[in-house]
Scaffold this active site. Structure first.
Site, short mmCIF file in Angstrom:
data_model
loop_
_atom_site.label_atom_id
_atom_site.label_comp_id
_atom_site.label_asym_id
_atom_site.label_seq_id
_atom_site.Cartn_x
_atom_site.Cartn_y
_atom_site.Cartn_z
N LYS A 56 0.81 -1.30 0.15
CA LYS A 56 -0.12 0.00 0.02
C LYS A 56 0.78 1.38 -0.05
CE LYS A 56 -4.36 -1.99 1.34
NZ LYS A 56 -5.51 -1.84 2.13
N ARG A 115 -3.45 -10.27 4.64
CA ARG A 115 -3.83 -10.12 3.33
C ARG A 115 -2.53 -9.65 2.68
NH1 ARG A 115 -5.73 -6.47 -0.34
NH2 ARG A 115 -7.45 -7.64 -1.91
C1 8Y7 Z 1 -7.87 -4.59 1.68
C2 8Y7 Z 1 -8.78 -5.34 1.12
C3 8Y7 Z 1 -8.01 -4.12 -0.43
C4 8Y7 Z 1 -7.61 -4.55 2.94
C5 8Y7 Z 1 -9.37 -6.30 3.10
C6 8Y7 Z 1 -5.27 -3.45 -1.80
C7 8Y7 Z 1 -9.75 -5.81 -1.45
C8 8Y7 Z 1 -6.34 -2.64 -1.93
N1 8Y7 Z 1 -7.18 -3.86 0.53
N2 8Y7 Z 1 -9.72 -6.60 1.72
N3 8Y7 Z 1 -9.09 -5.07 -0.26
N4 8Y7 Z 1 -8.58 -5.46 3.70
N5 8Y7 Z 1 -10.19 -7.02 3.86
O1 8Y7 Z 1 -4.20 -2.39 -2.01
O2 8Y7 Z 1 -7.08 -4.04 3.66
O3 8Y7 Z 1 -5.12 -4.24 -1.92
S1 8Y7 Z 1 -7.62 -3.54 -2.26
#
Ligand code: 8Y7
Length: 290
Positions: A226, A270
């Site tokens: 990020k 994640r």
């Molecule tokens: C997150 C996410 C994204 C997160 C969860 C990226 C879909 C942006 N970020 N889902 N999704 N938590 N649960 O940079 O922080 O991956 S998208």
């Protein structure tokens, strides 16, 4: 609250949360910043997912809607076209839990029918019909906090107390899930790093993550690659950085954040780089001790 003995029930599968798990990110959007559209074809996406499972991912998060800051909305038909073929192909080929990253009830229903076991919703099931769709499935849900919408969320994020506001919203959504018939063992929460948050907000959320974990609800975090990583390391090589270079530049900072998040009580991390993230998680678990 200790994570020991806690589980997450994901349709036919049960995840043991006594040790933190890694959720591998599988973007199936043509405009994904980090994979640069390399995995838009279902077979290549499945190949990448299976590699992440081999590296130790317990969950694969399949996403067809880009929620990057400034990203434009995608139709349900487009999202279904992107994610369902991948989930169908993956379901027969892995014991990992398949997660669908969506806010749309029709996508939730189709994904669950295709074999998904977890619904990861950056809008915390606030779309009309989403709560009912999740409740009607046997899937677990990850309720994420976001202030605003992706197109505009980074313009001027404002909180009086970011941690108490995020926590109140998430506990309220968890309660709404309970009332809609989703059992507690199917619910996880996520503070949504970068989703309508400044760097200071993100840091305070991470510093005070134990306050979220104290709810007893399993905490998921997404920090991988990020922009906060680039802000913290100072590795900001301009707006047109090729995706491979961006990924490499942001890896060490992402791993440091993953380890810190686990020390602060995160149960599920994640991440794009599964093997490396699992190493960081293992180091944190050892330092934390039983
Ligand atoms: C997150 C996410 C994204 C997160 C969860 C990226 C879909 C942006 N970020 N889902 N999704 N938590 N649960 O940079 O922080 O991956 S998208």
């Amino acid at each position: 609250m200790p994570a020991f003995g806690r589980v997450l029930r994901c349709a036919g599968r049960t995840l043991d949360l006594s040790a933190p798990l890694v959720m591998g990110i599988l973007n199936v959007t043509p405009d994904s910043f980090s994979d640069g559209g390399r995995f838009t074809e279902p077979d290549r996406a499945v190949e990448h997912a299976l590699r992440m499972v081999e590296e130790g991912a317990a969950i694969i998060d399949v996403g067809g809607e880009s929620t990057q800051p400034g990203a434009s909305p995608v139709s349900a038909a487009e999202e279904l076209d992107r994610v369902v073929p991948v989930i169908e192909r993956l379901a027969g080929r892995t014991a990992a839990v398949i997660s669908v990253d969506t806010s749309k009830p029709e996508v939730m229903r189709a994904a669950a029918a295709a074999g998904a076991g977890l619904i990861n919703d950056v809008r915390a099931l606030t779309a009309p019909g989403a709560l009912a769709a999740a409740a009607a499935s046997a899937c677990a849900v990850c309720l994420m906090h976001m202030q605003g919408e992706p197109a505009t969320m980074q313009r001027n994020p404002t909180y009086a107390d970011v941690v108490s506001e995020v926590k109140a919203l998430l506990l309220g959504r968890a309660q709404a899930c309970g009332a809609a018939g989703v059992p507690a063992e199917r619910i996880a929460i996520d503070p949504g790093f970068g989703f309508g948050k400044t760097l200071a907000h993100n840091l305070e959320l991470l510093r005070r993550l134990p306050e979220l974990a104290a709810s007893g609800i399993p905490v998921v975090v997404g920090l991988s690659r990020k922009s906060m990583v680039a802000s913290l390391t100072g590795r900001v090589s301009g707006g047109r950085t090729p995706s491979d270079r961006l990924a490499a530049e942001r890896l060490p900072g992402s791993l440091a954040l993953a380890a810190i998040a686990v020390l602060q009580g995160a149960c599920i991390v994640r991440a794009h780089d599964v093997a490396a993230t699992l190493d960081a998680v293992r180091v944190a678990v050892a330092v934390r001790g039983a």
